[in-house]
Motif scaffolding. Structure first.
Motif, PDB file in Angstrom:
ATOM      1  N   GLY A 166      47.497   5.529  -7.970  1.00  0.00           N
ATOM      2  CA  GLY A 166      47.563   6.243  -6.390  1.00  0.00           C
ATOM      3  C   GLY A 166      47.780   4.570  -5.844  1.00  0.00           C
ATOM      4  N   GLN A 167      47.047   3.163  -5.843  1.00  0.00           N
ATOM      5  CA  GLN A 167      47.285   2.016  -5.331  1.00  0.00           C
ATOM      6  C   GLN A 167      48.124   1.082  -5.871  1.00  0.00           C
ATOM      7  OE1 GLN A 167      42.977   0.711  -4.688  1.00  0.00           O
ATOM      8  NE2 GLN A 167      42.367   1.757  -6.279  1.00  0.00           N
ATOM      9  N   THR A 168      48.146  -0.021  -5.038  1.00  0.00           N
ATOM     10  CA  THR A 168      49.167  -1.130  -5.411  1.00  0.00           C
ATOM     11  C   THR A 168      48.841  -1.785  -5.382  1.00  0.00           C
ATOM     12  OG1 THR A 168      49.264  -1.811  -2.987  1.00  0.00           O
ATOM     13  CG2 THR A 168      50.700   0.309  -3.701  1.00  0.00           C
TER      14      THR A 168
ATOM     15  N   ASP B  26      46.590  -3.673  -2.295  1.00  0.00           N
ATOM     16  CA  ASP B  26      45.320  -2.857  -2.366  1.00  0.00           C
ATOM     17  C   ASP B  26      44.590  -4.252  -3.390  1.00  0.00           C
ATOM     18  OD1 ASP B  26      46.769  -1.412  -0.717  1.00  0.00           O
ATOM     19  OD2 ASP B  26      47.192   0.041  -1.979  1.00  0.00           O
TER      20      ASP B  26
ATOM     21  N   SER C  59      50.428   3.310 -16.402  1.00  0.00           N
ATOM     22  CA  SER C  59      51.557   1.981 -16.039  1.00  0.00           C
ATOM     23  C   SER C  59      51.025   0.929 -16.754  1.00  0.00           C
ATOM     24  CB  SER C  59      50.910   1.405 -14.478  1.00  0.00           C
ATOM     25  OG  SER C  59      51.464   2.914 -13.763  1.00  0.00           O
TER      26      SER C  59
ATOM     27  N   ASP D 136      54.491  -3.927  -4.329  1.00  0.00           N
ATOM     28  CA  ASP D 136      53.919  -3.029  -3.285  1.00  0.00           C
ATOM     29  C   ASP D 136      53.952  -1.921  -4.325  1.00  0.00           C
ATOM     30  OD1 ASP D 136      53.048  -4.172  -0.811  1.00  0.00           O
ATOM     31  OD2 ASP D 136      55.126  -4.749  -0.465  1.00  0.00           O
ATOM     32  N   ARG D 137      54.442  -2.003  -5.568  1.00  0.00           N
ATOM     33  CA  ARG D 137      54.609  -0.468  -6.029  1.00  0.00           C
ATOM     34  C   ARG D 137      53.460   0.304  -6.474  1.00  0.00           C
ATOM     35  NH1 ARG D 137      54.601  -5.052  -9.599  1.00  0.00           N
ATOM     36  NH2 ARG D 137      53.704  -5.310 -11.418  1.00  0.00           N
ATOM     37  N   GLN D 138      53.507   1.515  -6.304  1.00  0.00           N
ATOM     38  CA  GLN D 138      52.418   2.220  -6.498  1.00  0.00           C
ATOM     39  C   GLN D 138      52.092   2.071  -7.945  1.00  0.00           C
ATOM     40  OE1 GLN D 138      52.399   6.917  -5.509  1.00  0.00           O
ATOM     41  NE2 GLN D 138      51.098   6.265  -4.104  1.00  0.00           N
TER      42      GLN D 138
ATOM     43  N   THR E 295      50.975   4.000 -11.485  1.00  0.00           N
ATOM     44  CA  THR E 295      50.592   5.383 -11.230  1.00  0.00           C
ATOM     45  C   THR E 295      50.395   6.024 -13.307  1.00  0.00           C
ATOM     46  OG1 THR E 295      52.555   5.073 -12.975  1.00  0.00           O
ATOM     47  CG2 THR E 295      53.398   5.568 -10.041  1.00  0.00           C
TER      48      THR E 295
END
Length: 593
Positions: free
Chosen positions: A240-242, A245, A268, A261-263, A265
């Motif tokens: 849920g973070q990028t 972050d 990943s 900036d991609r989230q 999941t």
């Protein structure tokens, strides 16, 4: 005039000192030859009232001495702290403080080095802190050439504060106990050293760095950057973070490749890059992996079944390697050899190569792989697939046992300091617990014990007994007493301390301890002084080894990293020796006379 035995003992001692100082023959060889000469000499020419076999028992008595047993046990416990990563939080704390303020970081580092070395032998403490300081210097902090000599001095000062701080301390108090002095507990003289340390601290912190050159631009330390894949599990906090972050949590030398900036999941696979150290720090911080879970589990199971350690190694591909032209997934390395390739370093990366998945990189001659696994499997992998093992072999800490190792070390020191039983017993019990609990593996104990230290201590104990029983100590003590009898107590202590300091800066501090302790004891008897302050003057003098690079092994460890020369040690060390000797002598008078 001294007897023939006393004269022979002094000649042998001087010869041993000269051999240590010249450094042309290995320390362990000099030590073994010394033991052999004592054994042969006393066998054919026994001391008065003794048999030939008594001489042999004296020559080899060091190998069964409680001091040597204690030193070996402490080496094992120190090894346990290192291999379990129990001291890693300390190094991470230092790095974070240095980021706040350079001067504050320097002060905290010096204090921390002093505290750590009171319980752990000086050399492991410096080995742990050395890469931290060099790494900080490369990232723009104070040049390592300005910090390493002060750091080393802080470690040595802390090491003199307890009976277990160094092997030399144990040697001095053990010999003194053999001579009849009341045994000393772990922290008996800590307050004296604490006062001296506070007096010396401003010099180490503010003055010594100014006396040292700035050699910061001369470093050539290898800083390979490895491309890797960060693997995120289903239950990870990262979901849920990028990457943006997470930027503030990442160590220097680690970066996400591609869009920030991609989230993130579940499951990943994120392309990242970083140095070996930065990758380790990032994985610990983010609680993620750079290798498949099944491979890591297989490595752990193999290491446990064979009783071996897991290591991380840098390996270079040769032109003949089977892996050239393949990718890591297509190579089948994990399944065939049971090792994990954590990252790939390629000398010439294309402008967009960092955005490719690590698994897509085709291997080329000269590429360097960061590989994890049991050492036997890694060596088999290197031989079969034509790879060269490079520098950078490091053991993976068994962090699950870090707290246990720290508790064992603390318990051993605490019980000895409270006088529940002798330090030899508590240290041996602690070492056994390290083996039983798996903090240190018995088949790896050779890495904990230093053969060099063992034979040096054994030889030092033997030479000390010969000096005492031959009458050499009594004769030398009488000569020195005649010259010191009209001086005030503080000057007597300072002279004894500086005499031993001179010896320890040009030869072995263990040998200086075994020569100085019987002499100091005889001076105390001749002048009617309590033996404790004079014995401690010897102990402190053996630790004032700042003025030459050959005085102590940690001095040599920092020499190459700081690009130091002999004059750097003299320029900074001589004032520190004078400052410490003056303070310690006055404090000994205050506490004991």
């Amino acid at each position: 005039m001294p007897s023939l035995h006393a004269l022979a003992a002094m000649i042998l001692t001087i010869s041993m000192f000269v051999a240590f100082a010249r450094g042309r023959v290995a320390t362990e060889i000099v030590s073994l030859v010394t033991i052999a000469l004592i054994a042969l000499g006393l066998y054919f020419f026994p001391l008065d009232g003794q048999h030939q076999t008594d001489g042999l028992a004296l020559a080899f008595s060091g190998f069964g001495h409680p001091a040597l047993i204690t030193i070996c046990a402490l080496m094992v416990m120190g090894r346990g702290l290192v291999v379990t990563g129990a001291l890693e939080p300390v190094t991470r704390l230092l790095a974070s403080v240095w980021k706040i303020n350079t001067q504050l970081g320097m002060l905290v580092s010096l204090l921390l080095a002093m505290v750590l070395s009171t319980m752990v032998n000086d050399t492991p403490v410096l080995v742990l802190l050395l890469p931290v300081f060099v790494g900080l210097a490369e990232k723009g902090a104070m040049a390592a050439s300005k910090t390493l000599i002060p750091l080393n001095a802080a470690v040595l000062i802390g090491g003199m504060a307890t009976t277990i701080g160094t092997s030399t301390n144990l040697l001095v108090v053990s010999i003194a106990a053999d001579l009849g002095m009341a045994p000393m507990r772990v922290f008996d003289f800590t307050p004296i050293v604490a006062v001296a340390a506070l007096v010396a601290l401003p010099y180490l912190w503010l003055v010594m760095p100014r006396l040292l050159p700035d050699n910061g631009t001369n470093f050539t330390r290898n800083r390979r950057t490895f491309a890797a894949t960060l693997r995120v599990d289903d239950d990870s906090d990262l979901v849920g973070q990028t990457p943006r972050d997470l930027q503030t949590r990442l160590p220097d030398g680690f970066a996400f490749e591609g869009s920030l900036d991609r989230q993130i999941t579940a499951n990943s696979r994120l392309p990242v890059s970083g140095t070996h150290t930065a990758l380790e720090d990032a994985l610990r911080t983010l609680k993620a992996r750079v290798a498949p879970a099944w491979v890591i589990e297989r490595i752990g199971a193999a290491a446990k079944s064979k009783g071996s350690d897991v290591v991380v190694v840098e390996m270079a591909l040769t032109a003949e390697s089977r892996l050239v032209g393949l990718t890591i997934p297509s190579s089948g390395v994990a399944g065939q050899f049971g090792v994990a390739v954590l990252g790939i370093h390629q000398q010439q990366r294309g402008p967009d190569q960092g955005r490719h998945e690590y698994s897509e990189l085709q291997l080329r001659p000269g590429d360097v792989l960061l590989v994890m696994g049991p050492l036997a499997e890694i060596e088999e992998f290197a031989e079969s697939d034509r790879l060269l093992l490079l520098e950078g072999v490091t053991e993976v800490p068994r962090r699950s046992k870090a707290l246990l190792a720290a508790v064992i070390m603390f318990g051993s020191v605490a019980t000895a300091s409270m006088g529940l039983w002798p330090i030899a017993v508590s240290a041996l019990a602690g070492a056994i617990l390290m083996f039983v609990t798996g903090c240190v593996k018995f088949n790896r104990v050779g890495r904990a014990l230093s053969a060099n230290v063992i034979v040096l201590v054994a030889a030092s104990i033997a030479i000390g007994r010969v000096i005492l029983e031959s009458g050499a100590a009594a004769w030398l003590g009488g000569v020195m007493s005649a010259g010191l009898q009209h001086l005030p107590p503080a000057m007597i202590l300072a002279c004894v301390m500086l005499f031993v300091t001179l010896l320890t800066n040009f030869a072995s501090n263990a040998a200086a301890a075994t020569v100085g302790t019987p002499i100091a004891f005889n001076i105390a008897q001749t002048l009617g002084l309590p033996p404790e302050p004079l014995v401690l003057a010897v102990l402190f003098g053996c630790n004032l080894c700042y003025a030459t690079p050959i005085a102590y092994q940690t001095n040599m460890l920092i020499m190459d990293e700081g690009r130091y020369n002999f004059s750097d040690y003299m320029r900074t060390g001589v004032p520190l020796v004078a400052l410490m000797a003056t303070t310690l002598s006055l404090m000994l008078v205050f506490f004991y006379m």
